[in-house]
Enzyme design. Structure first.
Site, PDB file in Angstrom:
ATOM      1  N   GLY A  12       0.823  -1.214   0.000  1.00  0.00           N
ATOM      2  CA  GLY A  12       0.000   0.000   0.000  1.00  0.00           C
ATOM      3  C   GLY A  12       0.847   1.250   0.000  1.00  0.00           C
ATOM      4  N   ASN A  38      -9.951   2.639   4.933  1.00  0.00           N
ATOM      5  CA  ASN A  38      -8.595   2.264   5.356  1.00  0.00           C
ATOM      6  C   ASN A  38      -7.578   2.840   4.367  1.00  0.00           C
ATOM      7  OD1 ASN A  38      -9.635   0.500   3.410  1.00  0.00           O
ATOM      8  ND2 ASN A  38      -8.709  -1.337   4.262  1.00  0.00           N
ATOM      9  N   HIS A  41      -5.341   8.091  -0.223  1.00  0.00           N
ATOM     10  CA  HIS A  41      -4.717   8.374  -1.517  1.00  0.00           C
ATOM     11  C   HIS A  41      -4.472   9.872  -1.641  1.00  0.00           C
ATOM     12  CE1 HIS A  41      -6.398   4.368  -3.309  1.00  0.00           C
ATOM     13  NE2 HIS A  41      -5.668   4.207  -2.226  1.00  0.00           N
ATOM     14  N   GLN A 223      -4.968  -0.292  -1.111  1.00  0.00           N
ATOM     15  CA  GLN A 223      -3.982  -1.197  -0.494  1.00  0.00           C
ATOM     16  C   GLN A 223      -2.961  -1.677  -1.537  1.00  0.00           C
ATOM     17  OE1 GLN A 223      -7.628  -1.987   0.517  1.00  0.00           O
ATOM     18  NE2 GLN A 223      -7.087  -0.258   1.766  1.00  0.00           N
ATOM     19  N   GLY A 301      -1.557   8.372  10.190  1.00  0.00           N
ATOM     20  CA  GLY A 301      -0.420   9.194  10.630  1.00  0.00           C
ATOM     21  C   GLY A 301       0.742   8.386  11.191  1.00  0.00           C
ATOM     22  N   ARG A 302       0.629   7.043  11.162  1.00  0.00           N
ATOM     23  CA  ARG A 302       1.718   6.214  11.725  1.00  0.00           C
ATOM     24  C   ARG A 302       2.971   6.308  10.851  1.00  0.00           C
ATOM     25  NH1 ARG A 302      -1.260   0.447  12.077  1.00  0.00           N
ATOM     26  NH2 ARG A 302      -2.133   1.225  10.124  1.00  0.00           N
TER      27      ARG A 302
HETATM   28  P1  GDP Z   1      -1.541   5.539  -2.281  1.00  0.00           P
HETATM   29  O1  GDP Z   1      -2.223   5.059  -1.049  1.00  0.00           O
HETATM   30  O2  GDP Z   1      -0.966   4.419  -3.081  1.00  0.00           O
HETATM   31  O3  GDP Z   1      -2.393   6.455  -3.122  1.00  0.00           O
HETATM   32  O4  GDP Z   1      -0.287   6.409  -1.781  1.00  0.00           O
HETATM   33  P2  GDP Z   1      -0.297   7.518  -0.609  1.00  0.00           P
HETATM   34  O5  GDP Z   1      -0.936   8.752  -1.131  1.00  0.00           O
HETATM   35  O6  GDP Z   1      -0.817   6.953   0.659  1.00  0.00           O
HETATM   36  O7  GDP Z   1       1.257   7.699  -0.387  1.00  0.00           O
HETATM   37  C1  GDP Z   1       2.116   8.109  -1.415  1.00  0.00           C
HETATM   38  C2  GDP Z   1       2.815   9.379  -0.950  1.00  0.00           C
HETATM   39  O8  GDP Z   1       3.864   9.677  -1.829  1.00  0.00           O
HETATM   40  C3  GDP Z   1       1.917  10.609  -0.972  1.00  0.00           C
HETATM   41  O9  GDP Z   1       2.297  11.464   0.061  1.00  0.00           O
HETATM   42  C4  GDP Z   1       2.217  11.228  -2.336  1.00  0.00           C
HETATM   43  O10 GDP Z   1       1.959  12.636  -2.384  1.00  0.00           O
HETATM   44  C5  GDP Z   1       3.688  10.955  -2.443  1.00  0.00           C
HETATM   45  N1  GDP Z   1       4.220  10.790  -3.795  1.00  0.00           N
HETATM   46  C6  GDP Z   1       3.687  10.125  -4.857  1.00  0.00           C
HETATM   47  N2  GDP Z   1       4.572  10.094  -5.878  1.00  0.00           N
HETATM   48  C7  GDP Z   1       5.668  10.732  -5.448  1.00  0.00           C
HETATM   49  C8  GDP Z   1       6.954  10.983  -6.015  1.00  0.00           C
HETATM   50  O11 GDP Z   1       7.264  10.590  -7.141  1.00  0.00           O
HETATM   51  N3  GDP Z   1       7.848  11.664  -5.238  1.00  0.00           N
HETATM   52  C9  GDP Z   1       7.568  12.093  -3.986  1.00  0.00           C
HETATM   53  N4  GDP Z   1       8.505  12.751  -3.313  1.00  0.00           N
HETATM   54  N5  GDP Z   1       6.383  11.867  -3.415  1.00  0.00           N
HETATM   55  C10 GDP Z   1       5.451  11.181  -4.130  1.00  0.00           C
HETATM   56  P1  IMO Z   2      -3.766   2.573   0.598  1.00  0.00           P
HETATM   57  O1  IMO Z   2      -4.948   2.390  -0.329  1.00  0.00           O
HETATM   58  C1  IMO Z   2      -1.145   0.922   3.668  1.00  0.00           C
HETATM   59  C2  IMO Z   2      -2.886  -2.122   6.315  1.00  0.00           C
HETATM   60  C3  IMO Z   2      -3.009  -1.750   7.782  1.00  0.00           C
HETATM   61  C4  IMO Z   2      -2.865  -3.130   8.417  1.00  0.00           C
HETATM   62  C5  IMO Z   2      -3.592  -4.040   7.424  1.00  0.00           C
HETATM   63  C6  IMO Z   2      -5.024  -4.353   7.801  1.00  0.00           C
HETATM   64  O2  IMO Z   2      -3.602   3.946   1.115  1.00  0.00           O
HETATM   65  O3  IMO Z   2      -2.548   1.976  -0.014  1.00  0.00           O
HETATM   66  P2  IMO Z   2      -7.275  -2.955   7.742  1.00  0.00           P
HETATM   67  O4  IMO Z   2      -7.651  -1.661   8.415  1.00  0.00           O
HETATM   68  O5  IMO Z   2      -7.365  -2.899   6.256  1.00  0.00           O
HETATM   69  O6  IMO Z   2      -8.002  -4.120   8.299  1.00  0.00           O
HETATM   70  O7  IMO Z   2      -5.721  -3.161   8.128  1.00  0.00           O
HETATM   71  O8  IMO Z   2      -3.568  -3.357   6.184  1.00  0.00           O
HETATM   72  N1  IMO Z   2      -3.517  -1.168   5.368  1.00  0.00           N
HETATM   73  C7  IMO Z   2      -2.836  -0.303   4.610  1.00  0.00           C
HETATM   74  N2  IMO Z   2      -1.515  -0.010   4.568  1.00  0.00           N
HETATM   75  N3  IMO Z   2      -1.998   1.536   2.811  1.00  0.00           N
HETATM   76  C8  IMO Z   2      -3.308   1.222   2.815  1.00  0.00           C
HETATM   77  O9  IMO Z   2      -4.180   1.687   1.883  1.00  0.00           O
HETATM   78  C9  IMO Z   2      -3.796   0.302   3.777  1.00  0.00           C
HETATM   79  N4  IMO Z   2      -5.013  -0.200   4.077  1.00  0.00           N
HETATM   80  C10 IMO Z   2      -4.825  -1.107   5.035  1.00  0.00           C
HETATM   81  O10 IMO Z   2      -2.000  -0.867   8.182  1.00  0.00           O
HETATM   82  O11 IMO Z   2      -1.512  -3.502   8.412  1.00  0.00           O
HETATM   83 MG    MG Z   3      -2.184   5.401   1.018  1.00  0.00          MG
END
Ligand code: GDP
Ligand code: IMO
Ligand code: MG
Length: 428
Positions: A12, A38, A41, A223, A301-302
């Site tokens: 994830g 959970n 994005h 995820q 926030g972890r």
């Molecule tokens: P997702 O759950 O897969 O949509 O990803 P998240 O948004 O939870 O986490 C990805 C993090 O990386 C976010 O804070 C994005 O703004 C950041 N991010 C994505 N692509 C890049 C990149 O190419 N460089 C940097 N520095 N940050 C990025």
């Molecule tokens: P995105 O879409 C990262 C992890 C939790 C935990 C396990 C089970 O942002 O990539 P849950 O609440 O789903 O029963 O937790 O899955 N987890 C994620 N880790 N990104 C996520 O989503 C997650 N969604 C769940 O931390 O280990």
């Molecule tokens: Mg995410």
């Protein structure tokens, strides 16, 4: 291709939201097909940053249909809060559709999520996001779930709510948790039910007819593959399947439409929550990566655990999702790291293996086998072509593509929408 699936290839937070928002400009519909809030994005453009949990990342592009499909579990209160957040940010012109077959997350699911975790020994806790996701999917498979179509029929909702709380309050009583009064939940949630009703439809019908008409549909996974209930690092997983294979089931479209599958990976690895993480390391470099990459959970926030990129994981993900193109994210975060490691295989009890053992005890004994590549120091955040990258950066991307056996389709050099380089025609 009419349909493109975006899936996370790791645990994830690979940057799926960013890539979905980016590719949404070419799509007619964007669909979340599993999970719930959970997910977190992050989307960055025009100096603004948004965090989405339930709403598809196509919401920022006008004229796109944004679908919450049947495979999702939806917390209606969180959904309305997210819509409010978007409205406050000036995002008011959108087209949202919620599946009548998706399941609804209610307050007792969240209390159950906490209870199930509390009852486990420390080394067995999953470290869930505590959003009630697992217990809602439990209800779905136990056939006592409340679907969106039930939720918007207030008589059905009230009856099912009473039935379920009769049962769950006995459990709460047994374990000394506060009892939940059905009428309190009903009085609060019937208002949410009225507010979401106009968005509810049979989204399977909608999507099939769009695809039959040649419209372009983008499917956004939440995820990552290693959190898949079937193919992940069970039991330290989520409760749905974040793979391309789950798209037809979880959206009601024909499997024949799935052909282009983009696997999103970080240029390194991260994990939140518990479970073995073969390439995890903790030193000055991981601290720097956490700092520069802002590696703290979007939902909880972890601090995220940091590891080197693992091509055993990528090959596993390629197999289970049929990935056709790789999108390597956060490449800029590795700038300045002198020596980069890539995990190429595992060592288990003296043997070299190229797969993820199902038995968690075996998996926990797996150790990484690395190759090392030289890093680069140049700022790459403004790069717009592969050939403009420093040579060592090019070599690093090519090695990942070669070892994972997936064509490099996209790379990303910063969080902004603009900091994205596409090497392949995705919607052909
Ligand atoms: P997702 O759950 O897969 O949509 O990803 P998240 O948004 O939870 O986490 C990805 C993090 O990386 C976010 O804070 C994005 O703004 C950041 N991010 C994505 N692509 C890049 C990149 O190419 N460089 C940097 N520095 N940050 C990025
Ligand atoms: P995105 O879409 C990262 C992890 C939790 C935990 C396990 C089970 O942002 O990539 P849950 O609440 O789903 O029963 O937790 O899955 N987890 C994620 N880790 N990104 C996520 O989503 C997650 N969604 C769940 O931390 O280990
Ligand atoms: Mg995410």
């Amino acid at each position: 291709m009419n349909s493109v699936v975006i899936v996370g290839t790791q645990w994830g937070d690979e940057g799926k939201g960013k890539i979905t928002d980016f590719l949404a400009k070419e799509a007619d519909a964007v669909v979340r097909f599993q999970g719930g809030n959970n997910a977190g994005h992050t989307i960055v453009f025009d100096n603004k940053k948004y965090a989405l949990h339930l709403i598809p990342s196509g919401i920022f592009r006008k004229d796109k249909v944004n679908v919450l499909a049947n495979g999702m579990v939806i917390n209606p209160k969180a959904l309305l809060e997210e819509l409010e957040m978007l409205k406050n940010g000036g995002i008011t012109d959108f087209n949202l559709a919620i599946s009548d077959r998706a399941h609804v997350v209610l307050p007792y699911h969240i209390q159950l999520d906490g209870l199930f975790e509390d009852l486990k020994d420390d080394n067995k806790k999953v470290g869930t996001t505590n959003k009630g996701i697992g217990p809602t999917y439990n209800d779905k498979s136990s056939r006592i779930g409340i679907r969106v179509c039930d939720f918007i029929d207030l008589n059905v909702f009230e009856e099912k709510l009473k039935d379920n709380l009769k049962y769950y309050n006995k459990l709460f009583e047994l374990f000394g948790k506060p009892l939940i009064e059905p009428s309190n939940v009903f009085d609060e949630y019937k208002e949410y039910s009225k507010q979401i009703k106009s968005y509810v439809k049979d989204t399977g019908l909608l999507l099939n007819s769009m695809l039959d008409d040649g419209k372009k549909v983008l499917f956004e996974g939440a995820q990552g593959a290693l959190l898949c209930l079937d193919h992940g690092t069970y039991p330290f997983v989520t409760s749905s399947s974040p793979t391309a294979a789950s798209v037809p089931l979880n959206t009601g479209i024909s499997p024949k439409y799935i052909n282009e599958i983009i696997g999103v990976t970080k240029a390194y690895s991260t994990r939140v929550g518990s479970g073995h993480f073969v390439t995890e390391f903790e030193n000055e470099i991981s601290k720097k990566i956490r700092d520069v990459g802002k590696e703290y959970g979007t939902t909880t926030g972890r601090p995220r655990r940091i590891g080197w990129i693992d091509t055993v994981v990528l090959r596993h993900t390629r197999r289970i999702s049929g990935i056709t193109g790789l999108s390597v994210m956060l490449l800029d975060v590795l700038t300045g790291v002198e020596t980069l490691k890539i995990c190429v295989a595992y060592r288990l009890d003296g043997n070299i293996i190229d797969y993820l053992p199902a038995n968690i005890k075996d998996f926990e004994r797996c150790e990484p086998i690395y190759i090392e590549l030289e890093g680069w120091t140049e700022d790459i955040t403004q790069t717009s072509k592969f050939s403009d990258l420093p040579l060592n950066s090019q070599k690093y991307l090519s090695k990942i593509s070669e070892l994972s056996n997936i064509e490099l389709a996209i790379f990303s050099v910063g969080p902004d929408r603009e900091q994205t380089v596409v090497l392949k025609d995705i919607f052909k």
